[in-house]
Design an enzyme around this catalytic site. Sequence first.
Site, PDB file in Angstrom:
ATOM      1  N   SER A  46       0.867  -1.179   0.000  1.00 47.41           N
ATOM      2  CA  SER A  46       0.000   0.000   0.000  1.00 47.41           C
ATOM      3  C   SER A  46       0.900   1.224   0.000  1.00 47.41           C
ATOM      4  CB  SER A  46      -0.903  -0.008   1.235  1.00 47.41           C
ATOM      5  OG  SER A  46      -1.805   1.072   1.157  1.00 47.41           O
ATOM      6  N   GLU A  47       0.652   2.164  -0.930  1.00 45.84           N
ATOM      7  CA  GLU A  47       1.643   3.221  -1.144  1.00 45.84           C
ATOM      8  C   GLU A  47       1.769   4.203   0.015  1.00 45.84           C
ATOM      9  OE1 GLU A  47      -0.919   2.409  -3.102  1.00 45.84           O
ATOM     10  OE2 GLU A  47      -1.792   4.143  -4.126  1.00 45.84           O
ATOM     11  N   ASN A  48       0.844   4.185   0.963  1.00 44.09           N
ATOM     12  CA  ASN A  48       1.019   5.050   2.129  1.00 44.09           C
ATOM     13  C   ASN A  48       1.997   4.476   3.155  1.00 44.09           C
ATOM     14  OD1 ASN A  48      -0.939   3.041   2.673  1.00 44.09           O
ATOM     15  ND2 ASN A  48      -1.718   4.216   4.394  1.00 44.09           N
ATOM     16  N   SER A  88       8.387   3.883   0.138  1.00 40.52           N
ATOM     17  CA  SER A  88       7.254   3.233  -0.509  1.00 40.52           C
ATOM     18  C   SER A  88       7.354   3.341  -2.030  1.00 40.52           C
ATOM     19  CB  SER A  88       5.962   3.876  -0.021  1.00 40.52           C
ATOM     20  OG  SER A  88       4.851   3.146  -0.455  1.00 40.52           O
TER      21      SER A  88
END
Lengths: 217, 230
Positions: A46-48, A88
Amino acid sequence: MSDARSRMVARAAREIAPGMVVNLGIGLPTKVVNHLPADFPVCLHSENGLTGIGPTLPPERADRNLIDAGGAYVSTIPGSAFFDSAVSFALVRSGRLDLTLLGAFEVAQNGDLANWKIPGKFSPGAGGAIELAQKARRVVVMTTHCDRKGNPKLLETCSLPLTAKARVARIYTDMAVVDVTAQGFALVELAEGISETEIREATGAPLALPQGDIPRF
Amino acid sequence: MKLPDKSIAMEEVVAQIPDGATVLVGGFGVPGTPFALLRELARQGQRDLVLVKNDANEAGMGIDHLIAGGQVRKLIVTHLGLNANAIAAMNEGRMEVEFCAQGILAERIRAGGAGLGAILTDIGIDTELAQGKQVVEMNGRPMLVEPALRGDVALVHAARADCFGNLAYAATARNFNPLMAMAATRVIAETEELLPLGGIDPDAAESPGAFIDHVVKLDEISEEYGIVRR
């Protein structure tokens, strides 16, 4: 979710091979996890700032500091890791991300993707979509075959601002599975109940048919 | 020898932010957003601010208070789709918006924090985000020059801090905070827990206190920090 959509989601889940690092875009793509066995070996990103996304939690059991990029309250699993936004996207850009499943407004027959901006109507910013689409090793789109007005979303060229150029390898829709080849769109599978005529009419670019019987999903 | 104490009161530290400041603001959605610092900035009313943040929060939360108050001249952001007020302010020309790819925003801030001038990247080179940007050739490939980004001020949220400013974060509340904590002339960290020197194990100091100018202990974890029920 309609029957055709759930079959699309189930079919798209077979994209995910054991051992992959995978980013699932917001919306329909996140639902493919429901079709993976609980012990399936895959690393969801998840890019966060999370690898190893665990099940979604209801508000009363959620951790206020633990969301996915779509804002859903998720959990960790054994082996999960947290990191900052630079790390990320280092993962995304450096070739470590094997697969991303993204939504689309339009896909062109050369693999161009438009999924972030409709000028004058909808321009919220692309978030992480440009990097996901440009750098994931394999880019797969999940979308309805036509928009709400019935217009084709698979086109000869995109009319909307691009997210990435010539990066889409395959498209899963509620009507078909379509590959992007050097010669343009090629039909791989048809949804149950969809005819050759219907799929041609719903596709805004030439569509090559497979030899022999068309597989169904 | 003893490390200096940088703890300070909320009102006093926010008063040091001038009109026109470029302010980096941590957070991705709710986690890591320094809601209390933002509320105090909204209360004090500094104007002509340039905000740099991943997203525009949601209506009635976080930087939306600053946008609603007309305090934001420009917003550098990756995505603001969850905040209809921010979209309206952009569309009506009340606020200038510069969109940046998410990881490139992170790297521009990291470059700013690392004393570098710019980064080179091919991200967005085939998109309208490339418009107006300088292109250079590197190893035979065209690359966009993305300038480093620094703030006059950074507002970050930590789970734990010691009074020297060593910071530790929680879960996905990291996001842009550790990067922004290096990238401003005056770095202000709010913290849920303020510990004495030695309270953060050296191995656990994710942002070293030498980057941090001020530490503010939150009196309470207000509702904004909590679970959003949709």
